[in-house]
Design an enzyme around this catalytic site. Structure first.
Site, PDB file in Angstrom:
ATOM      1  N   HIS A 155      -0.438  21.404 -14.142  1.00  0.00           N
ATOM      2  CA  HIS A 155      -1.617  21.508 -15.013  1.00  0.00           C
ATOM      3  C   HIS A 155      -1.579  22.808 -15.806  1.00  0.00           C
ATOM      4  O   HIS A 155      -1.828  22.809 -17.023  1.00  0.00           O
ATOM      5  CB  HIS A 155      -2.892  21.448 -14.174  1.00  0.00           C
ATOM      6  CG  HIS A 155      -4.143  21.674 -14.955  1.00  0.00           C
ATOM      7  ND1 HIS A 155      -4.825  20.663 -15.595  1.00  0.00           N
ATOM      8  CD2 HIS A 155      -4.844  22.820 -15.217  1.00  0.00           C
ATOM      9  CE1 HIS A 155      -5.879  21.165 -16.215  1.00  0.00           C
ATOM     10  NE2 HIS A 155      -5.915  22.469 -15.997  1.00  0.00           N
ATOM     11  N   GLU A 156      -1.254  23.909 -15.141  1.00  0.00           N
ATOM     12  CA  GLU A 156      -1.174  25.186 -15.854  1.00  0.00           C
ATOM     13  C   GLU A 156      -0.022  25.182 -16.848  1.00  0.00           C
ATOM     14  O   GLU A 156      -0.126  25.781 -17.927  1.00  0.00           O
ATOM     15  CB  GLU A 156      -1.035  26.343 -14.865  1.00  0.00           C
ATOM     16  CG  GLU A 156      -2.200  26.480 -13.895  1.00  0.00           C
ATOM     17  CD  GLU A 156      -3.553  26.524 -14.581  1.00  0.00           C
ATOM     18  OE1 GLU A 156      -3.641  27.037 -15.716  1.00  0.00           O
ATOM     19  OE2 GLU A 156      -4.528  26.036 -13.989  1.00  0.00           O
ATOM     20  N   HIS A 210      -1.208  23.828 -20.050  1.00  0.00           N
ATOM     21  CA  HIS A 210      -1.820  24.800 -20.962  1.00  0.00           C
ATOM     22  C   HIS A 210      -0.747  25.574 -21.740  1.00  0.00           C
ATOM     23  O   HIS A 210      -0.933  25.886 -22.923  1.00  0.00           O
ATOM     24  CB  HIS A 210      -2.695  25.774 -20.177  1.00  0.00           C
ATOM     25  CG  HIS A 210      -3.967  25.168 -19.682  1.00  0.00           C
ATOM     26  ND1 HIS A 210      -4.839  24.481 -20.494  1.00  0.00           N
ATOM     27  CD2 HIS A 210      -4.526  25.154 -18.441  1.00  0.00           C
ATOM     28  CE1 HIS A 210      -5.877  24.064 -19.789  1.00  0.00           C
ATOM     29  NE2 HIS A 210      -5.713  24.454 -18.531  1.00  0.00           N
ATOM     30  N   HIS A 226      -0.295  25.740 -25.781  1.00  0.00           N
ATOM     31  CA  HIS A 226      -0.119  26.975 -26.527  1.00  0.00           C
ATOM     32  C   HIS A 226       1.121  26.922 -27.401  1.00  0.00           C
ATOM     33  O   HIS A 226       1.111  27.339 -28.569  1.00  0.00           O
ATOM     34  CB  HIS A 226      -0.025  28.151 -25.549  1.00  0.00           C
ATOM     35  CG  HIS A 226      -0.006  29.489 -26.210  1.00  0.00           C
ATOM     36  ND1 HIS A 226       0.664  30.578 -25.690  1.00  0.00           N
ATOM     37  CD2 HIS A 226      -0.561  29.935 -27.377  1.00  0.00           C
ATOM     38  CE1 HIS A 226       0.516  31.609 -26.496  1.00  0.00           C
ATOM     39  NE2 HIS A 226      -0.222  31.255 -27.519  1.00  0.00           N
TER      40      HIS A 226
END
Length: 233
Positions: A102-103, A106, A110
């Site tokens: 999940h991270e 991100h 980006h």
């Protein structure tokens, strides 16, 4: 009608928001704890999985670091650092791989200049300022009269609305990151299909905490509108 602060029936809205957040948090903690006890078939840790995922999508300039705490995982776009918590960094559970992925989602957002992520980033300073200044403005406005009162109250409502907007923009950002995580975990073969289903449950529970936060913020805004309705008319 405006009620004195010591007898304010609109507090029921705050209570509802608190209950929603507590239920979502309890669901998240229970789900994460359950699937933290299930080891993924490869024995890969959260840190190792994050590295594989990032490299698989062509991201090589993001560092992976350990951060203390439980479920304090986050991606820092400013320094391009993905920080994994105690429960994720060295854990081989399916829950840890889901959180790590999940991270990474991100980080992918980006890298591709995902519009909602950029918008949320731009909102951070104004949302923080709005949440800090909203209630002082509203309280001052309630003690004043006339046009000055209405002006200050409207400014307070606008300030709090920015904080609510941040919560709402966060929803598509978090859901998209989870969707990216599930896709890459499935396509990379890091998890078996049944493990992927377990991970999806963890990410869904995590997403509900953001939904609860947004709902609580909306209820707070509704309370403010009710408290100040007569003064703004």
């Amino acid at each position: 009608m405006y009620y004195p602060m010591y007898f304010d029936p609109t507090y029921i809205l705050v209570l509802i928001g608190v209950i929603i957040c507590l239920v979502a948090s309890a669901k998240m903690n229970a789900t994460f704890s359950k699937y933290s006890r299930i080891r993924n078939h490869s024995g890969m840790t959260g840190r190792e999985a994050a590295e594989v995922i990032l490299h698989r999508v062509g991201i090589y300039d993001v560092r992976i670091e350990h951060v203390s705490g439980r479920l304090t995982d986050h991606y820092d776009p400013t320094s391009k650092v993905l920080r994994l918590s105690d429960a994720t960094y060295n854990s081989t559970s399916v829950a840890a791989l889901g959180v790590a992925a999940h991270e990474c989602g991100h980080a992918m957002q980006h890298a591709t200049a995902y519009a909602p992520l950029r918008f949320r980033g731009a909102l951070v300073p104004v949302a923080n300022f709005g949440s800090a200044i909203a209630w002082p403005l509203i309280l001052v406005g309630l003690f004043l009269t006339g046009n000055t009162s209405s002006l200050i109250l409207n400014l307070g409502i606008l300030a709090f609305s920015l904080a609510v907007l941040f919560q709402l923009v966060t929803l598509p950002v978090e859901f998209n990151a989870s969707n990216r995580a599930v896709r890459v975990l499935g396509s990379s073969g890091l998890l078996y299909p049944e493990e992927l289903q377990d991970t999806r449950k963890v990410l869904t529970a995590a997403a509900l905490t953001y939904v609860a936060g947004a709902a609580s913020a909306i209820l707070q805004l509704l309370r403010i509108l009710l408290l100040t309705s007569d003064r703004r008319d």
